[in-house]
Motif scaffolding. Structure first.
Motif, mmCIF file in Angstrom:
data_model
loop_
_atom_site.group_PDB
_atom_site.id
_atom_site.type_symbol
_atom_site.label_atom_id
_atom_site.label_comp_id
_atom_site.label_asym_id
_atom_site.label_seq_id
_atom_site.Cartn_x
_atom_site.Cartn_y
_atom_site.Cartn_z
ATOM 1 N N GLY A 24 0.810 -1.213 0.000
ATOM 2 C CA GLY A 24 0.000 0.000 0.000
ATOM 3 C C GLY A 24 0.838 1.256 0.000
ATOM 4 O O GLY A 24 1.985 1.258 -0.444
ATOM 5 N N PRO A 25 0.274 2.343 0.510
ATOM 6 C CA PRO A 25 0.902 3.658 0.411
ATOM 7 C C PRO A 25 2.058 3.857 1.384
ATOM 8 O O PRO A 25 2.345 3.007 2.233
ATOM 9 N N ARG A 53 2.123 4.785 -3.881
ATOM 10 C CA ARG A 53 3.355 4.243 -4.468
ATOM 11 C C ARG A 53 3.060 3.146 -5.474
ATOM 12 O O ARG A 53 3.970 2.549 -6.023
ATOM 13 N N CYS A 54 1.759 2.884 -5.704
ATOM 14 C CA CYS A 54 1.419 1.896 -6.741
ATOM 15 C C CYS A 54 1.329 2.552 -8.112
ATOM 16 O O CYS A 54 1.384 1.868 -9.128
ATOM 17 N N GLY A 55 1.169 3.871 -8.142
ATOM 18 C CA GLY A 55 1.085 4.593 -9.409
ATOM 19 C C GLY A 55 -0.291 4.594 -10.032
ATOM 20 O O GLY A 55 -0.477 5.113 -11.131
ATOM 21 N N SER A 57 -3.328 5.597 -8.343
ATOM 22 C CA SER A 57 -4.309 6.447 -7.676
ATOM 23 C C SER A 57 -4.909 7.456 -8.642
ATOM 24 O O SER A 57 -4.228 7.996 -9.514
ATOM 25 N N CYS A 63 -2.910 8.527 -1.939
ATOM 26 C CA CYS A 63 -3.516 7.204 -2.122
ATOM 27 C C CYS A 63 -5.035 7.344 -2.092
ATOM 28 O O CYS A 63 -5.583 8.070 -1.263
ATOM 29 N N ASP A 64 -5.707 6.659 -3.004
ATOM 30 C CA ASP A 64 -7.176 6.638 -2.977
ATOM 31 C C ASP A 64 -7.716 5.225 -2.768
ATOM 32 O O ASP A 64 -8.904 4.979 -2.948
ATOM 33 N N THR A 66 -6.891 2.562 -4.543
ATOM 34 C CA THR A 66 -6.853 1.752 -5.762
ATOM 35 C C THR A 66 -5.845 0.615 -5.663
ATOM 36 O O THR A 66 -6.019 -0.434 -6.289
ATOM 37 N N HIS A 67 -4.800 0.774 -4.842
ATOM 38 C CA HIS A 67 -3.781 -0.282 -4.711
ATOM 39 C C HIS A 67 -4.410 -1.623 -4.337
ATOM 40 O O HIS A 67 -3.913 -2.673 -4.737
HETATM 41 S S1 FES Z 1 -0.846 3.148 -3.001
HETATM 42 FE FE1 FES Z 1 -1.585 3.753 -4.934
HETATM 43 S S2 FES Z 1 -3.697 4.008 -4.606
HETATM 44 FE FE2 FES Z 1 -2.950 3.433 -2.683
#
Ligand code: FES
Length: 85
Positions: A24-25, A53-55, A57, A63-64, A66-67
């Motif tokens: 996650g974030p 950090r997933c790219g 969002s 972070c929203d 989406t990860h």
């Molecule tokens: S880490 Fe990318 S949406 Fe949460």
């Protein structure tokens, strides 16, 4: 982070702490400032923020969630973050 009087390094009120959450974030706490590439401040709206950090969002740099949907895998060394972290 400055050394404590006893030589140990501990958190201070003005420190920034970044916690990588498992898959996650990055949780950012403390006296931080966020700016865009031009140096324009971005209002975080709170004292603790979760940076994507997933790219994936839809509201980067934040972070929203989406990860979770995309099943982002960050690796084995991250911290399990609770909603209250
Ligand atoms: S880490 Fe990318 S949406 Fe949460």
């Amino acid at each position: 982070m400055r050394p404590e009087p006893n030589g140990a390094r501990g958190p201070r009120d003005d420190d920034v702490t970044i916690t990588p959450c498992a898959d996650g974030p990055l949780l950012v706490r403390g006296d931080f400032r966020i700016v865009d590439p031009d140096g324009t401040p971005i209002d975080p709206g709170r004292d603790t923020v979760a940076l994507c950090r997933c790219g994936r969002s839809g509201r980067k740099p934040f972070c929203d969630g989406t990860h979770q949907r995309v099943r982002f895998a960050a690796g084995p060394s991250a911290h399990r973050c609770a909603a209250s972290d």
